[in-house]
Design a protein around this motif. Sequence first.
Motif, PDB file in Angstrom:
ATOM      1  N   ALA A   6       0.751  -1.207  -0.117  1.00  0.00           N
ATOM      2  CA  ALA A   6      -0.038  -0.074   0.060  1.00  0.00           C
ATOM      3  C   ALA A   6       0.964   1.008  -0.048  1.00  0.00           C
ATOM      4  CB  ALA A   6      -1.078   0.030   1.397  1.00  0.00           C
ATOM      5  N   LYS A   7       0.324   2.401  -0.325  1.00  0.00           N
ATOM      6  CA  LYS A   7       1.022   3.682  -0.100  1.00  0.00           C
ATOM      7  C   LYS A   7       0.198   4.279   0.610  1.00  0.00           C
ATOM      8  CE  LYS A   7       2.058   3.537  -5.404  1.00  0.00           C
ATOM      9  NZ  LYS A   7       2.070   4.281  -6.599  1.00  0.00           N
ATOM     10  N   LEU A 119       4.669   1.016   6.101  1.00  0.00           N
ATOM     11  CA  LEU A 119       4.661   1.213   4.586  1.00  0.00           C
ATOM     12  C   LEU A 119       6.114   1.130   4.105  1.00  0.00           C
ATOM     13  CD1 LEU A 119       2.020   4.098   4.180  1.00  0.00           C
ATOM     14  CD2 LEU A 119       1.886   1.633   3.633  1.00  0.00           C
ATOM     15  N   ALA A 120       7.070   1.611   4.959  1.00  0.00           N
ATOM     16  CA  ALA A 120       8.663   1.468   4.617  1.00  0.00           C
ATOM     17  C   ALA A 120       9.015  -0.156   4.393  1.00  0.00           C
ATOM     18  CB  ALA A 120       9.328   2.064   5.586  1.00  0.00           C
ATOM     19  N   LYS A 121       8.590  -1.059   5.510  1.00  0.00           N
ATOM     20  CA  LYS A 121       8.780  -2.355   5.209  1.00  0.00           C
ATOM     21  C   LYS A 121       8.131  -3.127   4.007  1.00  0.00           C
ATOM     22  CE  LYS A 121      11.002  -5.973   6.871  1.00  0.00           C
ATOM     23  NZ  LYS A 121      12.296  -5.831   6.750  1.00  0.00           N
ATOM     24  N   GLN A 122       7.053  -2.522   3.855  1.00  0.00           N
ATOM     25  CA  GLN A 122       6.117  -3.142   2.488  1.00  0.00           C
ATOM     26  C   GLN A 122       6.848  -2.872   1.489  1.00  0.00           C
ATOM     27  OE1 GLN A 122       2.187  -2.130   2.411  1.00  0.00           O
ATOM     28  NE2 GLN A 122       1.561  -3.237   4.292  1.00  0.00           N
ATOM     29  N   LYS A 123       7.388  -1.326   1.290  1.00  0.00           N
ATOM     30  CA  LYS A 123       8.025  -0.955   0.106  1.00  0.00           C
ATOM     31  C   LYS A 123       9.386  -1.810  -0.196  1.00  0.00           C
ATOM     32  CE  LYS A 123      10.084   3.036  -1.885  1.00  0.00           C
ATOM     33  NZ  LYS A 123      10.399   4.644  -1.852  1.00  0.00           N
ATOM     34  N   ILE A 201       4.279 -13.984   7.327  1.00  0.00           N
ATOM     35  CA  ILE A 201       4.131 -12.693   7.661  1.00  0.00           C
ATOM     36  C   ILE A 201       5.064 -12.307   8.654  1.00  0.00           C
ATOM     37  CG2 ILE A 201       2.563 -10.949   8.471  1.00  0.00           C
ATOM     38  CD1 ILE A 201       1.488 -12.720   6.074  1.00  0.00           C
ATOM     39  N   GLN A 202       5.999 -11.219   7.979  1.00  0.00           N
ATOM     40  CA  GLN A 202       7.060 -10.816   8.915  1.00  0.00           C
ATOM     41  C   GLN A 202       6.814  -9.837  10.230  1.00  0.00           C
ATOM     42  OE1 GLN A 202      10.658  -9.834   6.958  1.00  0.00           O
ATOM     43  NE2 GLN A 202       9.914 -11.021   5.048  1.00  0.00           N
ATOM     44  N   MET A 203       7.320 -10.122  11.373  1.00  0.00           N
ATOM     45  CA  MET A 203       7.116  -9.016  12.414  1.00  0.00           C
ATOM     46  C   MET A 203       8.135  -7.889  12.245  1.00  0.00           C
ATOM     47  SD  MET A 203       8.652  -8.034  15.358  1.00  0.00           S
ATOM     48  CE  MET A 203       8.893  -9.890  16.381  1.00  0.00           C
ATOM     49  N   VAL A 204       7.868  -6.742  12.395  1.00  0.00           N
ATOM     50  CA  VAL A 204       9.016  -5.623  12.346  1.00  0.00           C
ATOM     51  C   VAL A 204       8.578  -4.706  13.457  1.00  0.00           C
ATOM     52  CG1 VAL A 204       7.659  -4.159  10.830  1.00  0.00           C
ATOM     53  CG2 VAL A 204      10.180  -3.858  11.364  1.00  0.00           C
TER      54      VAL A 204
END
Length: 321
Positions: A6-7, A119-123, A201-204
Motif C-alpha cells: 500500500a501507499k 509502509l516502509a517495510k512493505q516497500k 508474515i514478518q514482524m518488524v
Amino acid sequence: MSTQRAKSVFFSIVIPTYNRLPILQKCLRALEIQTLDEQIVTGYEVVVVDDGSTDGTIEWLQNSSNELPHLKIYEQAHKGASAARNMGVERAIGDTIVFIDSDIVVTPTFLQCHADVLLAKQKELGDDRVFTYGAVINTANFESPTSEPYKLLDFSNAYFATTNVAIAKHWLIEVGLFDLDFDLYGWEDLELGVRLKKQGIQMVKCPEAVGYHWHPAFSLDRIPRSIEQELERGKMGVVFYKKHPTMDVKIMIQMTVFHRILWNILSLGGLLNERTMKPLLQWSIERGNPQLAEQFARIFLNQYSVQEVHRAYQASLRASK
C-alpha cells in the motif's frame, strides 16, 4: 489474495473491553489527539467491542460521541476477548487493523509511527506480508501513564501480541481470526501469531509507536485473581500445544521437564507460596515497592501455571483414550 503493498493506510483500531471504564476513557481520549500525515494515514476509526460490561461502559460510550468522533461501538454478551476482537475485525472498514487493549494509553504519534514503519517495510519487501509491533511500557501510574520510563521488565520476545500491533486486515481474515477455543485467559494472540508466521508474515519492531499498559499496583488482594489467571493460562497452554505440538510452543507454555524442575527449585517444592510469602510481599508493598513484591509473587504464580499445564495435559490425554 493480493499482497500488493500500500501507499497509504486507513486504520481500524480494534479494542475489546470489559469493566475497565476509567482507563478506557484515557485510552480513547489519547486516540483522538493523533498527529497524522493525511497523505499516509488517510483516516481511522476506533472500534470498541464491549464484552458485556456492567460498570456503565456502554452508557458512557453512547453519551461521548461529540468527544470521540472516531468511535464506533459494538456489543456482545460476555464471550471473552477473542470473540470481541473477531467482531471488531469483521465490522472494521479499515484496510489495516491496529490491536490494543482497553488499558493501553498511546502517544500522539502512535498511529503515524505504525504507518511509517509498516509502509516502509512493505516497500522494501514489495508486498504487505508484514506487521508492526510497537513498544509496550507497563505502568501503575493512572494519573500520568505516559510518564513511565522504559524498564527491562517491559521487554517481550513475543511474535504477535494484541497489546500493540498493526497488520493488513486481509491476513487476519485469511488465517481465520482468533480461535474461540481459547475461552479463558491467555495464549490466543500468540496462537494467531503462529498461524501468521506460517503464512510468511514478518514482524518488524516499531519502538516509536508506544503504548503504556496500565494496571493497578500489586496488592495482596489481587493474589487470588492472579492465581486464577495462572491456572487459566495453564489450561489454555494445553489448547495451544494441541493445535501446534512443537517444541517452540512447549517452551512458551513452560510444559517441559526443565520448567518443572526450575520452578520446583525456586519455590522450594511449593514451600514458597501465597501464604508463606505474605509477610515478605506486605513488607515490600509497605516500603513503596509493589513492583518488587509482584516479582517475588511470580515465584509461586509461575509454579501454579507450570503445575496446571502439566495437570491439564495429562487430563487431556486420559480423555482422548
